[in-house]
Write a protein that holds these residues in place. Structure first.
Motif, short mmCIF file in Angstrom:
data_model
loop_
_atom_site.label_atom_id
_atom_site.label_comp_id
_atom_site.label_asym_id
_atom_site.label_seq_id
_atom_site.Cartn_x
_atom_site.Cartn_y
_atom_site.Cartn_z
N SER A 137 4.39 8.82 -9.32
CA SER A 137 5.26 8.64 -10.36
C SER A 137 4.58 8.36 -11.64
CB SER A 137 6.19 7.24 -10.09
OG SER A 137 5.43 6.17 -9.96
N LYS A 138 3.36 7.65 -11.52
CA LYS A 138 2.47 7.68 -12.61
C LYS A 138 1.89 8.72 -13.18
CE LYS A 138 -0.36 3.61 -14.09
NZ LYS A 138 -1.33 2.53 -13.76
N TRP A 143 0.88 -1.22 -0.07
CA TRP A 143 -0.12 0.01 0.18
C TRP A 143 0.99 1.23 0.02
CZ3 TRP A 143 -2.95 -2.50 4.59
CH2 TRP A 143 -3.90 -3.36 4.30
N ILE A 144 1.83 1.28 0.61
CA ILE A 144 2.97 2.42 0.80
C ILE A 144 3.36 2.67 -0.68
CG2 ILE A 144 5.10 3.14 1.60
CD1 ILE A 144 4.41 1.79 4.36
N SER A 145 3.97 1.65 -1.28
CA SER A 145 4.42 1.68 -2.65
C SER A 145 3.20 2.34 -3.60
CB SER A 145 5.22 0.40 -3.07
OG SER A 145 3.96 -0.39 -3.50
N ALA A 146 2.06 1.95 -3.44
CA ALA A 146 0.91 2.42 -4.35
C ALA A 146 0.97 3.75 -4.04
CB ALA A 146 -0.25 1.92 -3.77
N ALA A 147 1.24 4.39 -2.66
CA ALA A 147 0.87 6.06 -2.62
C ALA A 147 2.28 6.57 -3.47
CB ALA A 147 1.39 6.31 -1.12
N ALA A 168 3.33 1.54 -12.29
CA ALA A 168 3.82 2.64 -11.94
C ALA A 168 5.45 2.86 -11.90
CB ALA A 168 3.39 3.23 -10.41
N GLY A 169 5.90 3.67 -12.64
CA GLY A 169 7.24 4.25 -12.83
C GLY A 169 7.95 3.24 -13.73
N LEU A 170 7.28 2.18 -14.50
CA LEU A 170 7.97 1.43 -15.35
C LEU A 170 7.99 1.73 -17.12
CD1 LEU A 170 6.48 -2.11 -14.29
CD2 LEU A 170 8.77 -0.88 -13.64
#
Length: 230
Positions: free
Chosen positions: A13-14, A4-8, A191-193
Motif C-alpha cells: 500500500s505504501k 508483522w502480517i500487516s507490515a507485509a 502505510a495506507g494513511l
C-alpha cells in the motif's frame, strides 16, 4: 505476528500511494513540489477517468486534507507528546507542561519551514534515532537473553490461541489479537494513511517507482525490525 502480517500488506500500500504522489505532484509558485492523496485525487482522477470527474476529485482532495488535519492531533501529536512527557516526568521529574512547551517550539520551527524543512530534519535525525534505539534494544535483549526464545514462543501462541485475550472464546481472542496487532503495525509505518505520501512527493527523485521502492522499505524496518525488537 499480526503486526508483522500487516507490515507485509503495508509495503504494497505504501508503494502505491508514494508512487502516485510523485507521479501526480505539482509545483507551487515558490518552486516547491506538492503532492499526496489530496493532489492525487484532484489531478489523478481526472487524468484517469476524464475531465468530467475533475470536480469529484477536488472534493475528495479537500475532504482528505480536512480529515488529515483532524487525525494529526491524535496519531501525530497527542500520543507521542503524551508518551514523551510521561517518561521524562517519571525518569527526571520534568513537569509535563515544560515538555509540552519545548515540543511545541521545536515542532513549530520544523513545520513552519515547509515540507522541505520537514524532509531535511527527518533525513538528519531519523537514522541516528533508529541506530540508537536498535542498539539499546539489542543491549537489553543481550542482558535478558534467557527470555528471548520463550518470548517468541509466547508471541506465536498468543496470536493463534485463546491466550491472545483474557476470557472469551478462542475466536474472539484471536480477533482481538488481530485487531491490536494490525493497529500497532499501522501506527508506526502509516502505510495506507496517505501522510507518508505527502513527504515522498517532496523528494528530488523524479522516478515514481524508484521513490516508491525507497518509501515501501519503511514498513519493513520500523514494523518488522524495530517493533519486533521492542
Amino acid at each position: 505476528v499480526w503486526m508483522w502480517i500487516s507490515a507485509a500488506f503495508g509495503i504494497s500500500s505504501k508503494f502505491t500511494e508514494c508512487s502516485l504522489a510523485v507521479k501526480y505532484r505539482v509545483q507551487n509558485d515558490r518552486g516547491e513540489m506538492l503532492g499526496g492523496p489530496m493532489v492525487t485525487a484532484e489531478y489523478g482522477i481526472p487524468a484517469v477517468y476524464g475531465s468530467k470527474f475533475k470536480g469529484f476529485g477536488k472534493v475528495l482532495g479537500v475532504l482528505f486534507a480536512l480529515f488529515a488535519v483532524v487525525a494529526s492531533f491524535g496519531i501525530g501529536n497527542l500520543t507521542q507528546g503524551n508518551a514523551a512527557a510521561e517518561q521524562l516526568h517519571h525518569a527526571f521529574s520534568i513537569p509535563s507542561w515544560g515538555t509540552a512547551i519545548v515540543l511545541t517550539v521545536l515542532t513549530a520551527m520544523v513545520m513552519l519551514g515547509g515540507i522541505r524543512s520537514i524532509a531535511r530534519v527527518c533525513a538528519f535525525f531519523v537514522p541516528f534515532m533508529a541506530v540508537i534505539y536498535i542498539l539499546g534494544c539489542l543491549y537489553i535483549l543481550a542482558v535478558q537473553a534467557d527470555y528471548v526464545l520463550p518470548a517468541i514462543r509466547y508471541i506465536l501462541d498468543c496470536a493463534f490461541t485463546g491466550e491472545a485475550a483474557a476470557g472469551g472464546v478462542v475466536g474472539a481472542a484471536v480477533m482481538t489479537a488481530m485487531r491490536t496487532g494490525v493497529a500497532r503495525g499501522l501506527f508506526p509505518n502509516e502505510a495506507g494513511l496517505g501522510s507518508a505520501a505527502i513527504a515522498s512527493a517532496a523528494a528530488q527523485n523524479r522516478n515514481p517507482v524508484r521513490q516508491a521502492l525507497i518509501s515501501s522499505s519503511g514498513p519493513f524496518w520500523d514494523t518488522v525490525v524495530i517493533c519486533a525488537l521492542t
